[in-house]
Design a protein around this motif. Sequence first.
Motif, PDB file in Angstrom:
ATOM      1  N   UNK A  16     -10.488  27.108   9.845  1.00 50.75           N
ATOM      2  CA  UNK A  16     -10.188  27.727   8.823  1.00 50.75           C
ATOM      3  C   UNK A  16     -11.454  28.074   7.847  1.00 50.75           C
ATOM      4  N   UNK A  17     -12.538  27.763   8.018  1.00 55.23           N
ATOM      5  CA  UNK A  17     -13.663  28.003   7.100  1.00 55.23           C
ATOM      6  C   UNK A  17     -13.848  29.441   7.259  1.00 55.23           C
ATOM      7  N   UNK A  18     -13.926  30.097   8.411  1.00 56.24           N
ATOM      8  CA  UNK A  18     -13.935  31.623   8.314  1.00 56.24           C
ATOM      9  C   UNK A  18     -13.120  32.191   7.502  1.00 56.24           C
ATOM     10  N   UNK A  38      -9.563  40.664   0.601  1.00 53.27           N
ATOM     11  CA  UNK A  38      -8.502  40.468   1.514  1.00 53.27           C
ATOM     12  C   UNK A  38      -8.755  40.427   3.262  1.00 53.27           C
ATOM     13  N   UNK A  39     -10.084  40.805   3.443  1.00 49.59           N
ATOM     14  CA  UNK A  39     -10.446  40.752   4.632  1.00 49.59           C
ATOM     15  C   UNK A  39     -10.094  39.454   5.524  1.00 49.59           C
ATOM     16  N   UNK A  40     -10.569  38.436   4.770  1.00 52.64           N
ATOM     17  CA  UNK A  40     -10.335  37.148   5.428  1.00 52.64           C
ATOM     18  C   UNK A  40      -8.888  37.016   6.146  1.00 52.64           C
ATOM     19  N   UNK A  41      -7.956  37.148   5.078  1.00 57.26           N
ATOM     20  CA  UNK A  41      -6.434  37.138   5.329  1.00 57.26           C
ATOM     21  C   UNK A  41      -5.991  37.985   6.474  1.00 57.26           C
ATOM     22  N   UNK A  42      -6.433  39.425   6.648  1.00 57.46           N
ATOM     23  CA  UNK A  42      -6.298  40.236   7.623  1.00 57.46           C
ATOM     24  C   UNK A  42      -6.874  39.869   8.897  1.00 57.46           C
ATOM     25  N   UNK A  49      -2.064  31.695   1.171  1.00 58.26           N
ATOM     26  CA  UNK A  49      -2.474  30.880  -0.023  1.00 58.26           C
ATOM     27  C   UNK A  49      -3.956  30.481  -0.009  1.00 58.26           C
ATOM     28  N   UNK A  50      -4.144  30.049   1.454  1.00 60.38           N
ATOM     29  CA  UNK A  50      -5.624  29.577   1.667  1.00 60.38           C
ATOM     30  C   UNK A  50      -6.588  30.894   1.435  1.00 60.38           C
ATOM     31  N   UNK A  51      -6.286  31.774   1.909  1.00 62.99           N
ATOM     32  CA  UNK A  51      -7.264  33.045   1.816  1.00 62.99           C
ATOM     33  C   UNK A  51      -7.639  33.235   0.442  1.00 62.99           C
TER      34      UNK A  51
END
Length: 300
Positions: A24-26, A34-38, A75-77
């Motif tokens: 999840x650190x990524x 929002x790239x991390x969530x995508x 939520x985490x993103x």
Amino acid sequence: MNLTLSPEVAEARAQGRALVALESTIITHGMPYPQNLETARKVEAQVRAKGAVPATIAVLNGDVCVGLTDDQLSELAQAKDVMKVSRADIAVCVAQGATGATTVAATMICAHLAGISVFATGGIGGVHRGAEDSFDISADLREFSLTPVTVVCAGAKAILDLPKTLEVLETLGAPVIGYGCDSLPAFWSRGSDLPVPLRADSAAQIAAAHKTRAAMGLDGGQVVANPIPVSAEIPAAEINPIIETALAEADAQGIAAKDVTPFLLQRIFELTEGRSLASNIELVLNNARLAAEIAQELTK
């Protein structure tokens, strides 16, 4: 300690289906919203497309969560001030009821607690450049000698000292297996001038090595170095000068410890005008596909 399996992961484990752990650190420290969530959703989709079940791991309010719902991912993103937890601090994070994103080492630990043997990430941590003075060596490396999880990556992050990283892994007795390659992949680049110690050409061979280590009573896991797809590669001759510029800036600004990697990745993103992030996403997706294939082989 509360170990919480998502409904999807719990059902898959009960049925003996293939599972792939994801860090999840990524999400919290590696990419912007929002790239991390995508990307997190795309990575999970790649695992499912290969017939396995994804288990993204994080500590949420003191609970070790193996598998996140889409709401939890979202939520985490967007969360702020999330701890970046490794072997040294994950227990404190859990005990204090905090929220933490898991590094490679912490993800391996949690995956093993949940009975998951395969984990896909981008690049592992390693020996930082200048470590002969700073002693800055990632806890990820020692974890490979302790925790029996096969980790699929695109090699160590290219911002690191790759020769010293290989030497430390050898000293720790951690196998480094090149997937279909003879030179060590270097994250954004498909290869380097370093020979990879071992080679496997199929997911079945990697799974067999994992099972054989267990049968022989050997501690620890495996590093599977999977080259970035050709279409997404940034050749070493192009990326290395950019890395050197970012490293010089980090040194000039006194960036140290856990702040180094996020700073360097952000500067390289800026200096490549976003190309490094696009490559990073593609290599993670590629690793997820291979990890799912290995996990399928392990269930046979």
